[in-house]
Design a protein around this motif. Structure first.
Motif, PDB file in Angstrom:
ATOM      1  N   ALA A  55       0.840  -1.198   0.000  1.00 54.35           N
ATOM      2  CA  ALA A  55       0.000   0.000   0.000  1.00 54.35           C
ATOM      3  C   ALA A  55       0.873   1.244   0.000  1.00 54.35           C
ATOM      4  O   ALA A  55       1.921   1.278   0.640  1.00 54.35           O
ATOM      5  CB  ALA A  55      -0.902  -0.015   1.224  1.00 54.35           C
ATOM      6  N   HIS A  76      -5.888  -8.176  -8.049  1.00 52.45           N
ATOM      7  CA  HIS A  76      -7.001  -7.336  -7.608  1.00 52.45           C
ATOM      8  C   HIS A  76      -8.112  -8.066  -6.864  1.00 52.45           C
ATOM      9  O   HIS A  76      -8.992  -7.405  -6.309  1.00 52.45           O
ATOM     10  CB  HIS A  76      -7.600  -6.619  -8.820  1.00 52.45           C
ATOM     11  CG  HIS A  76      -6.595  -5.833  -9.597  1.00 52.45           C
ATOM     12  ND1 HIS A  76      -5.913  -4.778  -9.060  1.00 52.45           N
ATOM     13  CD2 HIS A  76      -6.145  -5.975 -10.886  1.00 52.45           C
ATOM     14  CE1 HIS A  76      -5.080  -4.277  -9.973  1.00 52.45           C
ATOM     15  NE2 HIS A  76      -5.210  -4.987 -11.076  1.00 52.45           N
ATOM     16  N   ASP A 126     -12.299  -9.506  -1.148  1.00 54.69           N
ATOM     17  CA  ASP A 126     -12.035  -8.088  -1.370  1.00 54.69           C
ATOM     18  C   ASP A 126     -11.500  -7.863  -2.771  1.00 54.69           C
ATOM     19  O   ASP A 126     -10.906  -8.749  -3.397  1.00 54.69           O
ATOM     20  CB  ASP A 126     -11.138  -7.471  -0.290  1.00 54.69           C
ATOM     21  CG  ASP A 126      -9.762  -8.097  -0.188  1.00 54.69           C
ATOM     22  OD1 ASP A 126      -9.201  -8.479  -1.217  1.00 54.69           O
ATOM     23  OD2 ASP A 126      -9.241  -8.181   0.939  1.00 54.69           O
ATOM     24  N   THR A 183      -9.402  -4.878  -5.030  1.00 54.46           N
ATOM     25  CA  THR A 183      -8.567  -3.686  -4.942  1.00 54.46           C
ATOM     26  C   THR A 183      -8.182  -3.210  -6.338  1.00 54.46           C
ATOM     27  O   THR A 183      -8.219  -3.975  -7.305  1.00 54.46           O
ATOM     28  CB  THR A 183      -7.292  -3.953  -4.133  1.00 54.46           C
ATOM     29  OG1 THR A 183      -6.549  -5.019  -4.755  1.00 54.46           O
ATOM     30  CG2 THR A 183      -7.615  -4.349  -2.707  1.00 54.46           C
ATOM     31  N   GLU A 218      -6.535   0.723  -8.490  1.00 54.12           N
ATOM     32  CA  GLU A 218      -5.845   2.007  -8.378  1.00 54.12           C
ATOM     33  C   GLU A 218      -6.592   3.053  -9.184  1.00 54.12           C
ATOM     34  O   GLU A 218      -6.966   2.812 -10.334  1.00 54.12           O
ATOM     35  CB  GLU A 218      -4.408   1.883  -8.878  1.00 54.12           C
ATOM     36  CG  GLU A 218      -3.575   3.146  -8.692  1.00 54.12           C
ATOM     37  CD  GLU A 218      -2.133   2.964  -9.117  1.00 54.12           C
ATOM     38  OE1 GLU A 218      -1.678   3.728  -9.991  1.00 54.12           O
ATOM     39  OE2 GLU A 218      -1.464   2.050  -8.589  1.00 54.12           O
ATOM     40  N   GLU A 244      -4.545   3.751  -4.019  1.00 53.76           N
ATOM     41  CA  GLU A 244      -5.132   2.422  -3.895  1.00 53.76           C
ATOM     42  C   GLU A 244      -6.555   2.536  -3.364  1.00 53.76           C
ATOM     43  O   GLU A 244      -6.821   3.246  -2.396  1.00 53.76           O
ATOM     44  CB  GLU A 244      -4.313   1.557  -2.937  1.00 53.76           C
ATOM     45  CG  GLU A 244      -4.907   0.161  -2.762  1.00 53.76           C
ATOM     46  CD  GLU A 244      -4.251  -0.640  -1.653  1.00 53.76           C
ATOM     47  OE1 GLU A 244      -4.930  -1.529  -1.107  1.00 53.76           O
ATOM     48  OE2 GLU A 244      -3.077  -0.370  -1.338  1.00 53.76           O
ATOM     49  N   GLY A 284     -10.129   0.025  -2.432  1.00 49.60           N
ATOM     50  CA  GLY A 284     -10.522  -1.358  -2.200  1.00 49.60           C
ATOM     51  C   GLY A 284     -11.829  -1.452  -1.462  1.00 49.60           C
ATOM     52  O   GLY A 284     -12.291  -0.497  -0.826  1.00 49.60           O
ATOM     53  N   ARG A 330     -14.080  -4.599   0.868  1.00 50.07           N
ATOM     54  CA  ARG A 330     -14.115  -5.953   1.437  1.00 50.07           C
ATOM     55  C   ARG A 330     -15.519  -6.222   1.945  1.00 50.07           C
ATOM     56  O   ARG A 330     -16.108  -5.379   2.636  1.00 50.07           O
ATOM     57  CB  ARG A 330     -13.105  -6.075   2.570  1.00 50.07           C
ATOM     58  CG  ARG A 330     -13.147  -7.414   3.320  1.00 50.07           C
ATOM     59  CD  ARG A 330     -12.032  -7.506   4.364  1.00 50.07           C
ATOM     60  NE  ARG A 330     -10.757  -7.405   3.697  1.00 50.07           N
ATOM     61  CZ  ARG A 330      -9.745  -6.663   4.128  1.00 50.07           C
ATOM     62  NH1 ARG A 330      -9.886  -5.931   5.224  1.00 50.07           N
ATOM     63  NH2 ARG A 330      -8.610  -6.638   3.469  1.00 50.07           N
ATOM     64  N   TRP A 343     -11.909   1.418   1.322  1.00 46.35           N
ATOM     65  CA  TRP A 343     -10.792   2.295   1.668  1.00 46.35           C
ATOM     66  C   TRP A 343     -10.176   2.971   0.449  1.00 46.35           C
ATOM     67  O   TRP A 343     -10.293   2.502  -0.688  1.00 46.35           O
ATOM     68  CB  TRP A 343      -9.717   1.507   2.415  1.00 46.35           C
ATOM     69  CG  TRP A 343      -9.109   0.372   1.641  1.00 46.35           C
ATOM     70  CD1 TRP A 343      -8.047   0.413   0.770  1.00 46.35           C
ATOM     71  CD2 TRP A 343      -9.532  -0.999   1.666  1.00 46.35           C
ATOM     72  NE1 TRP A 343      -7.777  -0.827   0.260  1.00 46.35           N
ATOM     73  CE2 TRP A 343      -8.660  -1.716   0.795  1.00 46.35           C
ATOM     74  CE3 TRP A 343     -10.537  -1.677   2.349  1.00 46.35           C
ATOM     75  CZ2 TRP A 343      -8.798  -3.088   0.597  1.00 46.35           C
ATOM     76  CZ3 TRP A 343     -10.660  -3.050   2.142  1.00 46.35           C
ATOM     77  CH2 TRP A 343      -9.798  -3.734   1.285  1.00 46.35           C
ATOM     78  N   ARG A 401      -4.932   8.184   4.393  1.00 45.52           N
ATOM     79  CA  ARG A 401      -5.865   7.124   3.996  1.00 45.52           C
ATOM     80  C   ARG A 401      -7.210   7.394   4.661  1.00 45.52           C
ATOM     81  O   ARG A 401      -7.309   8.117   5.656  1.00 45.52           O
ATOM     82  CB  ARG A 401      -5.354   5.758   4.411  1.00 45.52           C
ATOM     83  CG  ARG A 401      -5.256   5.588   5.940  1.00 45.52           C
ATOM     84  CD  ARG A 401      -5.611   4.211   6.394  1.00 45.52           C
ATOM     85  NE  ARG A 401      -5.480   4.061   7.848  1.00 45.52           N
ATOM     86  CZ  ARG A 401      -6.451   3.676   8.628  1.00 45.52           C
ATOM     87  NH1 ARG A 401      -7.651   3.413   8.137  1.00 45.52           N
ATOM     88  NH2 ARG A 401      -6.278   3.541   9.930  1.00 45.52           N
ATOM     89  N   ASP A 429     -11.069   5.168   5.540  1.00 50.46           N
ATOM     90  CA  ASP A 429     -11.833   3.924   5.524  1.00 50.46           C
ATOM     91  C   ASP A 429     -13.269   4.195   5.947  1.00 50.46           C
ATOM     92  O   ASP A 429     -13.514   4.867   6.959  1.00 50.46           O
ATOM     93  CB  ASP A 429     -11.223   2.903   6.483  1.00 50.46           C
ATOM     94  CG  ASP A 429      -9.969   2.252   5.949  1.00 50.46           C
ATOM     95  OD1 ASP A 429     -10.001   1.035   5.719  1.00 50.46           O
ATOM     96  OD2 ASP A 429      -8.956   2.965   5.764  1.00 50.46           O
TER      97      ASP A 429
END
Length: 497
Positions: free
Chosen positions: A45, A141, A177, A179, A181, A186, A188, A190, A222, A229, A231
């Protein structure tokens, strides 16, 4: 208390333990060992991995096993033993589809005198934790993770343990999950049953002191950049039964949702630092919360921040959480403050580390019909206050100086916790947030002291041994309500791969 001597769960657990160890001894296939390395390892990350809200990772191993990164083992030269082969098994010729297996076995015994702080026969509880997990990476991913656990229990005078203590079989995690870009960041998402440990462990945790860790169910998304970051999450706790996987249910009566943000503090502050500032806004709903003699729906909003990391020679972890909301038709106004700081007293790794923990959880209102001032954690760690789970930071003031000495693979920690209640007009609360009956009507603030001594020894990178002794010296509030002092002794060995 009912006296039980249940060996069935322990026998079943020992059989499962042998199966788990046999699985660990099976080598990877020749095809898996001969796969060519055609791709570089998965990128980490962009935001520092230690601060992305997945808990600590020590020696490659994490509390949430999906937080581990074994992609470097795609290089056969890095696989040193049979367990390394289990951590990375390629399922495609290019190595982009791969499987990582994980497992844990913990044997633990604990003896408690005066259980519940009442005079009575000693309680002995022997537990066995067995966990097996599989982490399937399908390209860069997509990832699918599953984990099952068994909790065996035996002993004397231990009553009817809840599902987090004794459990024939539980699905502790099952999620996928995705993920990608976007704009150099990044992103993602889940979804499923998962551990959630994004925040101060005093507020949110897996409750690792129990046999089985407690997961949540729901969704988490996130965004992670280079210097920050964010979330978002919407989760329900899991209500664990004691039988097979069919009785572990999503608890729709409780809901936990919110936003966590993290940013790096400038590294030149405090004479050189590696600090993170993590603001958060949470909402925690319970359909049937009890305070005093009243049970009602409670909706509680948390607004706060956590500052943690290294500041010069000191390690610190400070959290402030203001809590507002409604309990039935009554307002909530509560506050929690957690501060831990430590510093090495001398040079070299063998120098003692001196620590000081100061915690505050407001109290009041449960019994007088007014504003609820009792603080509450969504799912915090009560073992910070005692491994025998006698306290929680509700109507509490705790001051705990300590010292840790480490020599090689062995460390010894001593701490004494001085405990008072914040409001004399409210009770002393257990780890379950339930009151000690009668403490709400006695005078005084002195709850008692908890004297703690722990020895930890690393047998190997995968195996550790811990022994711990605690003495709870009951203060005037507990004594006047008919409670007494207690001793607690525990030891456990933990193996994981």
């Amino acid at each position: 208390m009912t006296v039980r001597k249940d060996r069935r769960g322990m026998r079943r657990g020992r059989s499962a333990a042998l199966t788990l160890l046999a699985l660990a001894a099976v080598p990877a296939s020749a095809k898996a060992q001969d796969v060519a390395v055609t791709q570089t390892p998965e990128p980490s990350a962009p935001y520092p991995r230690a601060a992305i809200g997945v808990g600590s990772v020590v020696g490659g191993y994490a509390e949430a096993r999906w937080a581990e990164d074994w992609s470097a083992l795609r290089d056969p030269e890095r696989r040193k033993d049979v367990f390394d082969r289990l951590k990375y098994t390629p399922l495609s010729q290019d190595g982009e589809v791969w499987l990582s297996l994980s497992g844990e076995m913990r044997l633990r015994t604990a003896l408690t005198t005066s259980p519940g702080l009442r005079e009575g026969a000693d309680l002995r509880l022997d537990t066995l934790r067995l966990v097996g997990g599989a982490d399937l990476h399908i390209g860069r991913h997509l990832r699918v993770f599953g984990e099952m656990a068994h909790g065996g229990a035996g002993g004397d005078n231990y009553g009817n343990p809840v599902g987090a203590i004794r459990n024939d079989l539980a699905v502790t995690q099952a999620f996928f999950d995705v993920t990608g870009e976007i704009g150099g960041r990044e992103v993602g998402v889940r979804y499923g049953r998962q551990f959630f440990i994004d925040g101060s462990p005093y507020l949110i945790s897996t409750r690792n002191g129990a046999t089985l860790l407690t997961p949540f169910n729901g969704i988490r998304g996130w965004v992670r950049g280079e210097h920050w970051r964010a979330d978002l999450f919407d989760l329900h706790p899991t209500r664990l039964g004691t039988g097979d996987v069919s009785d572990d249910r999503t608890d729709d009566a409780r809901r936990f949702s919110g936003l966590n943000v993290s940013t790096q503090v400038p590294s030149d502050w405090f004479g050189g630092s590696k600090l993170y500032l993590d603001p958060f806004v949470w909402r925690f709903r319970q359909d049937a919360r009890r305070w005093g003699a009243e049970t009602a729906r409670e909706e509680r909003t948390y607004v706060g921040a956590r500052l943690w990391g290294a500041a010069g020679p000191a390690q610190l972890d400070w959290t402030l959480a203001r809590q507002t909301g409604r309990f039935g038709d009554r307002d909530i106004e509560a506050l929690q403050v957690f501060t831990t700081q430590s510093m090495r007293a001398g040079e070299g790794t063998g120098a003692p580390r001196i620590s000081l923990r100061v915690d505050y959880g407001s109290g009041g209102g449960a019994y007088d019909g007014g504003v609820i001032r009792n603080a509450l954690t969504p799912q915090g760690v009560p073992i910070f206050y005692s491994y025998q789970n006698v306290f929680n930071p509700v109507n509490m003031i705790a001051v705990a100086p300590g010292v840790t000495v480490r020599q090689g693979k062995t460390s010894v920690t001593g701490e004494v916790q001085f405990t008072w209640r914040a409001s004399e007009r409210d009770a002393v609360y257990r780890a379950t947030d339930l009151p000690y009956a009668g403490t709400e009507v006695v005078e005084g603030r002195h709850v008692g002291e908890v004297w703690k001594l722990q020895l930890a020894h690393t047998i190997s990178p995968r195996t550790s041994l811990i022994a711990r002794y605690e003495h709870l010296a009951a203060g005037s509030v507990l004594k006047d309500a008919g409670y007494e002092s207690s001793d607690y002794l525990t030891a456990w060995v933990n193996f994981r791969f």
